[in-house]
Every structure is written in C-alpha cells, then in structure tokens.
Motif scaffolding. Structure first.
Motif, mmCIF file in Angstrom:
data_model
loop_
_atom_site.group_PDB
_atom_site.id
_atom_site.type_symbol
_atom_site.label_atom_id
_atom_site.label_comp_id
_atom_site.label_asym_id
_atom_site.label_seq_id
_atom_site.Cartn_x
_atom_site.Cartn_y
_atom_site.Cartn_z
ATOM 1 N N THR A 57 0.814 -1.220 0.000
ATOM 2 C CA THR A 57 0.000 0.000 0.000
ATOM 3 C C THR A 57 0.846 1.268 0.000
ATOM 4 O O THR A 57 0.299 2.369 -0.007
ATOM 5 N N THR A 58 2.154 1.144 -0.003
ATOM 6 C CA THR A 58 3.010 2.325 0.033
ATOM 7 C C THR A 58 3.143 2.932 -1.359
ATOM 8 O O THR A 58 3.028 2.246 -2.374
ATOM 9 N N ASP A 59 3.422 4.239 -1.400
ATOM 10 C CA ASP A 59 3.680 4.897 -2.676
ATOM 11 C C ASP A 59 4.891 4.296 -3.369
ATOM 12 O O ASP A 59 4.949 4.221 -4.599
ATOM 13 N N VAL A 60 5.875 3.875 -2.574
ATOM 14 C CA VAL A 60 7.097 3.306 -3.151
ATOM 15 C C VAL A 60 6.765 2.104 -4.021
ATOM 16 O O VAL A 60 7.193 1.994 -5.173
ATOM 17 N N VAL A 61 5.983 1.169 -3.479
ATOM 18 C CA VAL A 61 5.651 -0.050 -4.220
ATOM 19 C C VAL A 61 4.629 0.228 -5.311
ATOM 20 O O VAL A 61 4.733 -0.270 -6.438
ATOM 21 N N GLU A 62 3.628 1.038 -5.021
ATOM 22 C CA GLU A 62 2.547 1.264 -5.975
ATOM 23 C C GLU A 62 2.950 2.137 -7.154
ATOM 24 O O GLU A 62 2.458 1.955 -8.269
ATOM 25 N N LYS A 63 3.871 3.090 -6.923
ATOM 26 C CA LYS A 63 4.121 4.091 -7.966
ATOM 27 C C LYS A 63 5.585 4.279 -8.367
ATOM 28 O O LYS A 63 5.854 4.783 -9.456
ATOM 29 N N GLU A 64 6.532 3.928 -7.494
ATOM 30 C CA GLU A 64 7.882 4.447 -7.668
ATOM 31 C C GLU A 64 8.945 3.418 -8.016
ATOM 32 O O GLU A 64 10.075 3.790 -8.349
ATOM 33 N N MET A 65 8.649 2.134 -7.959
ATOM 34 C CA MET A 65 9.705 1.140 -8.154
ATOM 35 C C MET A 65 10.038 0.951 -9.633
ATOM 36 O O MET A 65 9.161 0.994 -10.494
ATOM 37 N N GLY A 258 6.840 6.642 5.607
ATOM 38 C CA GLY A 258 6.223 6.223 4.362
ATOM 39 C C GLY A 258 6.255 4.748 4.066
ATOM 40 O O GLY A 258 5.866 4.326 2.977
ATOM 41 N N LEU A 259 6.741 3.939 5.011
ATOM 42 C CA LEU A 259 6.876 2.505 4.763
ATOM 43 C C LEU A 259 6.073 1.728 5.788
ATOM 44 O O LEU A 259 6.005 2.086 6.961
ATOM 45 N N ASP A 260 5.489 0.622 5.343
ATOM 46 C CA ASP A 260 4.549 -0.112 6.194
ATOM 47 C C ASP A 260 5.212 -0.922 7.300
ATOM 48 O O ASP A 260 4.537 -1.352 8.230
ATOM 49 N N TYR A 261 6.520 -1.146 7.222
ATOM 50 C CA TYR A 261 7.126 -2.080 8.173
ATOM 51 C C TYR A 261 7.399 -1.484 9.548
ATOM 52 O O TYR A 261 7.828 -2.175 10.461
ATOM 53 N N TYR A 262 7.156 -0.190 9.739
ATOM 54 C CA TYR A 262 7.487 0.419 11.029
ATOM 55 C C TYR A 262 6.544 -0.028 12.147
ATOM 56 O O TYR A 262 5.341 -0.190 11.958
ATOM 57 N N THR A 263 7.111 -0.226 13.335
ATOM 58 C CA THR A 263 6.371 -0.516 14.562
ATOM 59 C C THR A 263 6.974 0.338 15.674
ATOM 60 O O THR A 263 8.153 0.676 15.643
ATOM 61 N N LYS A 264 6.153 0.676 16.640
ATOM 62 C CA LYS A 264 6.620 1.471 17.787
ATOM 63 C C LYS A 264 7.289 2.762 17.320
ATOM 64 O O LYS A 264 6.653 3.619 16.756
ATOM 65 N N THR A 265 8.587 2.902 17.507
ATOM 66 C CA THR A 265 9.277 4.170 17.276
ATOM 67 C C THR A 265 9.282 4.582 15.800
ATOM 68 O O THR A 265 9.616 3.790 14.922
ATOM 69 N N ALA A 266 8.920 5.840 15.559
ATOM 70 C CA ALA A 266 9.107 6.484 14.254
ATOM 71 C C ALA A 266 9.715 7.857 14.525
ATOM 72 O O ALA A 266 9.328 8.533 15.481
ATOM 73 N N PHE A 267 10.695 8.246 13.720
ATOM 74 C CA PHE A 267 11.326 9.553 13.958
ATOM 75 C C PHE A 267 11.770 10.167 12.645
ATOM 76 O O PHE A 267 11.951 9.481 11.634
ATOM 77 N N GLU A 268 11.965 11.470 12.677
ATOM 78 C CA GLU A 268 12.365 12.203 11.476
ATOM 79 C C GLU A 268 13.093 13.472 11.884
ATOM 80 O O GLU A 268 12.613 14.226 12.742
ATOM 81 N N PHE A 269 14.258 13.693 11.285
ATOM 82 C CA PHE A 269 14.974 14.952 11.447
ATOM 83 C C PHE A 269 14.602 15.852 10.277
ATOM 84 O O PHE A 269 14.659 15.433 9.121
ATOM 85 N N LYS A 270 14.251 17.089 10.579
ATOM 86 C CA LYS A 270 13.925 18.054 9.541
ATOM 87 C C LYS A 270 14.945 19.183 9.536
ATOM 88 O O LYS A 270 15.343 19.667 10.601
ATOM 89 N N TYR A 271 15.367 19.573 8.325
ATOM 90 C CA TYR A 271 16.236 20.730 8.165
ATOM 91 C C TYR A 271 15.340 21.859 7.667
ATOM 92 O O TYR A 271 14.979 21.925 6.493
ATOM 93 N N LEU A 272 14.937 22.732 8.578
ATOM 94 C CA LEU A 272 13.859 23.682 8.327
ATOM 95 C C LEU A 272 14.091 24.612 7.134
ATOM 96 O O LEU A 272 13.133 24.948 6.427
ATOM 97 N N PRO A 273 15.334 25.060 6.831
ATOM 98 C CA PRO A 273 15.514 25.959 5.679
ATOM 99 C C PRO A 273 15.118 25.357 4.336
ATOM 100 O O PRO A 273 14.928 26.094 3.370
ATOM 101 N N LEU A 274 14.972 24.017 4.239
ATOM 102 C CA LEU A 274 14.586 23.402 2.968
ATOM 103 C C LEU A 274 13.081 23.472 2.730
ATOM 104 O O LEU A 274 12.590 23.021 1.685
ATOM 105 N N GLY A 275 12.322 23.991 3.665
ATOM 106 C CA GLY A 275 10.896 24.200 3.455
ATOM 107 C C GLY A 275 10.116 22.908 3.336
ATOM 108 O O GLY A 275 10.227 22.015 4.176
ATOM 109 N N ALA A 276 9.326 22.799 2.244
ATOM 110 C CA ALA A 276 8.426 21.657 2.072
ATOM 111 C C ALA A 276 9.173 20.335 1.993
ATOM 112 O O ALA A 276 8.634 19.285 2.343
ATOM 113 N N GLN A 277 10.399 20.371 1.511
ATOM 114 C CA GLN A 277 11.210 19.152 1.402
ATOM 115 C C GLN A 277 12.225 19.076 2.543
ATOM 116 O O GLN A 277 13.388 18.755 2.338
#
Length: 422
Positions: A57-65, A258-277
C-alpha cells in the motif's frame, strides 16, 4: 539522446567529488565510533522482497519502483531502499548465528520513479544504519543519537527532531478503527490514493502529501492515546533516554513515515531551511520485518538519509569544504630525452607518496609552466638538454619563483624535504 543523462539522474563530476568523499568519510568515522559495520547489497533484488518488506500500500511499491522481467522471466526491482535488502542478507547469510545484536551501515544508490526536484533524484544515494536483534528502547535512542551526531557534526543548524510511536500489531487495529470512523464522513473528499488507503491502511492517510488531505486529517485521533502498555512504556523510556542524552525533540502524533514495516518508534529529522522538502533523515523500529521476510521474530531499528539532501543542506549553510586540487610537483620536460628522464622521476616521486604530474604533448616551456600553475603545483622540476648535460635539474618554488639547481642523484630527497617543509 546520447549526450544527456536520463531524467532524474546526474553525473558527479571531479570538481564536486571531494564533497561526497568528505561526507562519506564523516559517516564512516562516526559509524566506527558507534560500532556499526559496513554492508553492501546488490543494486537489484527479487521484486517480492520489496513488496512484502516495504508494503504493497506504500507509494514506493505502488508508484515508484523500477521493476522489470529479466531474461529468465523473473521480476527484478532496482532497490528503492536498503532495509529490506539488509534483512535479506542477514537471513540468507545466517548473521543471527552469533546470538547478539548486529549493527550495519550502508552507502549506495537507490532508485525511485519520483518527480525530480532539488535534492531529490530518481537515482539517489542513501546512507543508512540497521541495528538488528535488540528490543530495548535504548538502542532506538542510540540510533537516533547517531543521526543527531552526524547532522550536528557536519555543522548543520535549524534541525528539528520529531518522534512518534506507531504502535504494534496488538494495539494498532484499535487505532485503525478509530481512524476509519474519523474519516468516514470525509471519504468522498479524500484523494484517490487515500480512498484506497482507507480500507487497506488508514494510517497512510496521515502521511499523504495532498494539501487537502492534510486539512482533512486535522483533529484526527492520536495513536499515542491507543498504545498498548508495552508500546507506551517503550515510547516513554525512549523519550527519557533522549532527554538524558541532551537531544531535543517534539512529539508529532501524525508522523507515520512512508513505509509499512514500522512498529513502535518512528522519527524524522527536519532541516527547516529546505521548506516543504525539509525531511533530511528518518527511520524507526521494524520488529515485524524479519519475520515477514521468512525469519524468526526479531526486533530491529534503523534510519536512512539521502546524501543529495544532506549535501544540499550543507551547501545552503556554506559548510562544504573547498577542493584542494594542488599537486606537489609538476615536471617540465623539454625534448624527447628529457621526457624519458622525467617519467622515471615521476614514478620515483609517486613511490614516495608525492603527487606528481607532467606534460606529455611536448609543449613549450611557457605552456608547461601555465599547466603547472593551473594544477596548483608547489614545485616545478625543469629538465632540458642543458640539465641532462650537467646532470642537474632546476627546481622552482612556484610560490616565490625562487629556483635552484639540484643534482639528479639528490633530486628526490631534496623535493621530499622541500615539500614537507611547506
């Protein structure tokens, strides 16, 4: 077109390769400190590995591979990420046999059919770590601290760490029902992808990049309100550990990755000057992936970061190193006999770990001197008929233009001394 690269790819040219080596050396040094060992997996794998590992069900498998049949009719996919490949290597090579935690890191090309944009390509380079075989939230904290140390060690500022718990198969079904109930009256307004996710995996609606879907998700139930005791305890201890390590973070109940295999902990570092990305590094725990790929139930946690995105951030803050392309010695040979003497000296200098260049086209002394300057040579060694006749080469300091005659027999030692003196 034979003279253009495919869309979404780029050449890494000699004038920027030093930036990549700088970043990769930082990574390898840091991973050694944390006890992570390098692993290299094939660029392509059987398609089923990614479909089962990443999630259909992920975008990676459905659209991007990038998937294609090989000559034997087998479905092959260029790796869109490397966690599933590392897990496959872990199982196939029985790396679990030592009975202790296995800590890996990798650097390599990944491939996704995505819309090219700044810092995002269809062939991109990824650094990631995987810690397999330990369920303690302390290893989650260690993995996060490695990512934090990398970004801070590179000098990046305006970094924001977001964390969440996405629960486990025990508590997630209850949350799924709550999400479906929340979105039931909004279903007709969801994008087509989210309408499909509504039944298969409603958590993915929270990860949708469609602005309207984001608005519809405001006020959605928070998964942290439905965690089982084990997941709640794990998440609480992780927060305590990060606080003890002095790593600032914010809670984001909509962070699901964005991936289905995650359980419990999820984390993300953001570099704010890059805006939307702004997402620059992210990961989490995937305790069910090893079992999904055919192994025993085994806890694991990891992260990945795109090197192009990191380099873009470093460029934004003017933190990239300046290339040092200077060579130690440029040999100016005037005439065929001088050229034969020069190639021998060239070899001797290189054998003594000095970078040395010469001209092979028989150009004039003026042209060769320009070449020496262009290559940033510290010294020029001039050899012509007069120098051969007297067995003395002319050694010229390119910085102050002073020059001296040096006997061929003492030439290598003299140059080594002068270069090391600078």
């Amino acid at each position: 077109m034979l003279t253009t690269v495919p869309r979404g790819t780029k050449d890494i040219l000699p004038d920027t390769i030093h930036e990549w080596l700088y970043l990769e050396n930082k990574i390898r040094t840091l991973c050694a400190l944390y006890g992570f060992n390098e692993i290299r997996t094939p660029i392509f794998e059987h398609t089923e590995l990614f479909m089962r590992g990443i999630g259909e069900t992920t975008d990676v498998v459905e659209k991007e591979m990038y998937t294609f049949p090989d000559r034997g009719g087998r479905s092959i996919t260029l790796r869109p990420e490397n966690t599933a490949s590392v897990v496959r290597a872990y199982l196939q090579n029985k790396l679990y046999a030592n009975g202790s935690i296995n800590k890996f890191f990798y650097i390599g090309s990944m491939f996704r059919y995505d819309k090219p944009q700044a810092g995002r390509y269809r062939e991109f380079h990824q650094f990631g770590v995987e810690a397999i075989g330990e369920q303690s939230p302390l290893i989650d904290a260690e993995v996060i601290s490695l990512g934090d140390a990398l970004l801070k060690g590179l000098g990046l500022k305006d970094i924001l760490l977001k964390i969440n718990s996405v629960g486990c198969p025990k508590c997630r079904p209850v949350y799924r029902e709550k999400l479906q109930a929340f979105f039931k009256d909004k279903f007709a307004e969801l994008c087509k992808d989210c309408q499909s996710r509504y039944t298969r995996n409603p958590l993915r609606i929270l990860d949708c990049k469609n602005p309207h879907c984001k608005e519809l998700a405001e006020g959605a139930p928070e998964i942290t309100d439905y965690l089982c005791d084990d997941c709640a305890s794990h998440f609480s201890e992780l927060q305590e550990s990060l606080t003890n390590l002095g790593i600032d973070f914010v809670l984001d109940s909509h962070l699901v990755r964005g991936l289905d295999y995650y359980t419990k902990t999820a984390f993300e570092f953001k570099y704010l000057p890059l805006g939307a990305q702004s997402a620059i590094l992210g990961g989490g725990r995937y305790d069910g992936l090893i079992e999904e790929c055919g192994g025993d139930s085994t806890p694991a946690v990891g992260f990945a970061t795109g090197l192009e995105r990191v380099l873009l951030a470093l460029e934004t803050q003017k933190l990239l190193p300046v290339q040092n392309s200077a060579c130690d010695v440029f040999i100016i040979a005037l005439g065929k006999k001088a050229e034969q003497a020069a190639i021998k000296i060239l070899q001797q200098l290189r054998s003594n770990n000095l970078s040395a260049l010469m001209d092979y086209a028989g150009r004039s002394m003026k042209s060769q001197m320009k070449q020496a300057n262009k290559n940033g040579a510290k010294y020029a060694v001039i050899i012509g008929d007069n120098e051969l006749a007297t067995a003395n080469a002319i050694v010229r300091n390119m910085k102050d233009s002073e020059q001296m005659a040096v006997p061929f027999a003492a030439l290598i030692d003299k140059i080594i001394f002068e270069v090391n003196k600078q």
